[in-house]
Motif scaffolding. Structure first.
Motif, mmCIF file in Angstrom:
data_model
loop_
_atom_site.group_PDB
_atom_site.id
_atom_site.type_symbol
_atom_site.label_atom_id
_atom_site.label_comp_id
_atom_site.label_asym_id
_atom_site.label_seq_id
_atom_site.Cartn_x
_atom_site.Cartn_y
_atom_site.Cartn_z
ATOM 1 N N ASN A 1 -3.593 3.656 7.038
ATOM 2 C CA ASN A 1 -2.211 3.353 6.648
ATOM 3 C C ASN A 1 -1.408 2.666 7.747
ATOM 4 O OD1 ASN A 1 -2.935 4.571 4.336
ATOM 5 N ND2 ASN A 1 -1.662 6.372 4.552
ATOM 6 N N GLY B 1 0.023 4.203 0.691
ATOM 7 C CA GLY B 1 -0.283 5.017 1.867
ATOM 8 C C GLY B 1 0.582 4.651 3.057
ATOM 9 N N VAL B 2 0.895 3.352 3.180
ATOM 10 C CA VAL B 2 1.706 2.904 4.306
ATOM 11 C C VAL B 2 3.135 3.447 4.172
ATOM 12 C CG1 VAL B 2 2.648 0.878 5.457
ATOM 13 C CG2 VAL B 2 0.314 0.849 4.633
ATOM 14 N N GLU C 1 3.880 6.167 2.581
ATOM 15 C CA GLU C 1 3.726 7.600 2.859
ATOM 16 C C GLU C 1 3.717 7.841 4.371
ATOM 17 O OE1 GLU C 1 -0.024 9.162 1.636
ATOM 18 O OE2 GLU C 1 0.444 11.134 2.428
ATOM 19 N N ALA C 2 2.971 6.995 5.087
ATOM 20 C CA ALA C 2 2.894 7.146 6.545
ATOM 21 C C ALA C 2 4.269 6.963 7.167
ATOM 22 C CB ALA C 2 1.911 6.130 7.123
ATOM 23 N N ALA C 3 4.992 5.932 6.715
ATOM 24 C CA ALA C 3 6.321 5.670 7.275
ATOM 25 C C ALA C 3 7.254 6.846 7.011
ATOM 26 C CB ALA C 3 6.897 4.389 6.676
ATOM 27 N N ARG C 4 7.143 7.437 5.826
ATOM 28 C CA ARG C 4 7.995 8.588 5.514
ATOM 29 C C ARG C 4 7.614 9.785 6.371
ATOM 30 N NH1 ARG C 4 9.274 9.338 -0.774
ATOM 31 N NH2 ARG C 4 10.882 10.610 0.176
ATOM 32 N N SER C 5 6.293 9.948 6.576
ATOM 33 C CA SER C 5 5.846 11.096 7.378
ATOM 34 C C SER C 5 6.348 10.990 8.818
ATOM 35 C CB SER C 5 4.317 11.209 7.357
ATOM 36 O OG SER C 5 3.740 10.349 8.317
ATOM 37 N N GLU D 1 5.937 -6.107 4.796
ATOM 38 C CA GLU D 1 4.571 -6.004 4.287
ATOM 39 C C GLU D 1 4.350 -6.913 3.077
ATOM 40 O OE1 GLU D 1 1.776 -3.504 5.349
ATOM 41 O OE2 GLU D 1 2.915 -4.280 7.022
ATOM 42 N N ASP E 1 0.827 -1.200 0.000
ATOM 43 C CA ASP E 1 0.000 0.000 0.000
ATOM 44 C C ASP E 1 0.873 1.268 0.000
ATOM 45 O OD1 ASP E 1 -1.886 1.900 0.327
ATOM 46 O OD2 ASP E 1 -2.659 1.157 2.244
ATOM 47 N N PHE F 1 -4.430 9.388 8.839
ATOM 48 C CA PHE F 1 -4.863 9.314 7.443
ATOM 49 C C PHE F 1 -6.292 8.804 7.313
ATOM 50 C CE2 PHE F 1 -0.378 8.661 7.919
ATOM 51 C CZ PHE F 1 0.195 9.456 6.938
ATOM 52 N N VAL G 1 9.302 -1.734 6.346
ATOM 53 C CA VAL G 1 7.993 -1.595 5.709
ATOM 54 C C VAL G 1 7.868 -2.479 4.471
ATOM 55 C CG1 VAL G 1 6.330 0.011 4.699
ATOM 56 C CG2 VAL G 1 7.790 0.766 6.569
#
Lengths: 222, 258
Positions: free
Chosen positions: B24, A123-124, A126-130, A146, A121, B20, A142
């Protein structure tokens, strides 16, 4: 000689050949897993809109993978004889089959790895980067965990192809069940050897498939 | 923030957390491991990690679900994990990207309560990105309206909702004060009604005053309530009321004057 069913089978040879096949397959699976994941990661990460987006590296990796995936295995073994001699100093025995087995199977597995990584995903990531993950953390915390079920089911498929490849590796004197079935079974016209070798090969395949299925199911928490 | 690169940027990112719309979460990790992820990234020791995760699980109300995998949780629970994960490194700002848009109304309201709670308890700034007006109503103090990537209007929620100056804001605010259906009803009634239809707007304290009965007492007139709506925000309520005034022309004028 003909004193009943399977009396023409030399069980010592059969056991040795079985061991050689299991040995060749297992070592080749381990190295294919590592090399295939490395290649698959490179394919995935250098593709467009990914972490290391780089068309040149991506093109060369894809070309390498496609070329080695397209060469028929029996020809690949012969082409790689000089390479095998250079790194192992011999072209006989189960070990000599390993370079060809790994170089034949890793590109195939790399494509399966790439497919598995694409399924992660976005989004996952993206979340990890955020959260401030660096690239190493994104890959090892990740991307790989995953996609692990896909990576395992991919190596299962590849390992079964590898068992098939080991039979062909007999032509360069690698030994194993395929070699035994060919020399004792076919050339000496001893059908019982061929039959037993086939059954044992099937059992090995089923065991690999079983292990792969159990692992995939265990790891898949989706 | 825009000029930071590499290590400094990653460090700065730990001060701003995000939740989100689609949560996520890492599905290969349990609730605990998901919440621990940002702590691992920040290099917190495993003993401290465990302690902090326990604290966070309690804060978001997920006691007993720590070893479940995300696939075993409901949408609301998943978002709670997302919130716990976002709070792990004590951020200064919590960014909620459509955090409630994928949830049902009841769960949305529970998550909003939790966010409000956290805002009060921990005193961090929460930025909500949403198109759901009632979400803004419920927990926001200030609002900025964006159109085509630019902020077109901003201010305290009550001010903006009461006096929307931009077209897009008016369209948004309408969502809660008067929906299309009620407008249709009023149009229907307009045809039948023989009086003068008036739209009244209330803000703040005036919303709670018995305006209509005062009107009837002061001016001798028939008042027919057609449609009304009151919306509550964190800082007060406001609403609209459609009434039809029936009576002689002077009396209607007198009523309008008051």
């Amino acid at each position: 000689m003909d004193e009943g069913f399977l009396s023409n089978v030399n069980w010592d040879n059969m056991l040795e050949a079985t061991w050689e096949t299991v040995y060749m397959s297992s070592i080749a699976i381990v190295f294919t897993f590592i090399l295939g994941i490395a290649l698959g990661l490179l394919l995935f990460l250098t593709s467009r809109n990914q972490l290391w987006s780089n068309p040149v590296i991506n093109w060369f990796t894809a070309a390498f993978v496609n070329i080695f995936r397209s060469i028929p295995f029996i020809i690949l073994i012969i082409l790689l004889i000089p390479f095998t001699v250079a790194i192992l100093n011999t072209m006989l025995g189960p070990q000599a089959a390993l370079p060809a087995l790994i170089i034949g199977a890793a590109p195939f597995y790399a494509r399966l790895v790439e497919i598995g990584l694409r399924e992660v995903d976005k989004g996952v990531i993206e979340a990890a980067r955020s959260m401030g993950s660096n690239q190493f953390q994104i890959i090892f915390k990740v991307l790989l965990p995953e996609s692990m079920p896909a990576l395992i089911s991919g190596i299962t498929v590849t390992s079964i192809a590898l068992v098939g490849y080991t039979a062909m590796a007999g032509v360069i004197g690698a030994g194993g069940l395929g070699d035994l079935a060919y020399r004792d079974g076919f050339q000496r016209n001893n059908a019982e050897v061929t039959l037993v070798a086939t059954v044992i090969t099937l059992v090995i395949v089923f065991i690999f498939q079983g292990i792969g299925d159990v692992l995939t199911r265990k790891l898949d928490k989706r | 923030m825009m000029t930071l690169r590499g290590k400094e940027l990653r460090k700065a990112r730990q001060e701003i957390s995000m939740i989100f719309q689609h949560f996520n979460l890492l599905w290969s990790r349990t609730v605990r491991q998901n919440i621990a992820y940002p702590l691992e990234i920040a290099g917190v020791s495993s003993a401290k990690r465990k302690e902090r995760v326990d604290e966070l699980i309690k804060l978001v109300g997920l006691e007993g679900r720590g070893d479940a995998y995300p696939s075993q949780l409901s949408g609301g629970q998943k978002q709670r994990v997302g919130i716990a994960r976002a709070l792990a490194n004590n951020p200064k700002v919590l960014l909620c990207d459509e955090a409630t848009s994928a949830l049902d109304p009841k769960t949305t309201s529970q998550i909003l309560d939790l966010l409000y709670d956290i805002n009060q308890k921990l005193g961090l700034t929460i930025v909500l990105i949403t198109h759901e007006m009632h979400v803004i109503h419920k927990i926001c103090g200030r609002v900025a309206v964006m159109e085509d990537g630019k902020v077109v209007e901003q201010g305290a929620v009550l001010d903006v909702f009461r006096n929307p100056s931009e077209e897009i804001t008016r369209a948004f605010v309408k969502q809660i004060t008067e929906n299309d259906e009620s407008l249709e009803v009023i149009e229907d009634q307009l045809d039948d009604a023989n009086g003068t239809v008036v739209k009244l707007t209330f803000v703040g304290e005036r919303t709670e005053k018995p305006f209509v009965s005062e009107l009837i007492r002061n001016v001798d007139i028939d008042v027919n309530i057609l449609q009304g709506n009151i919306a509550r925000t964190k800082d007060g309520s406001y609403g609209t009321l459609f009434i039809s005034l029936e009576g002689s022309e002077e009396k209607v004028k007198a009523a309008l004057a008051s």
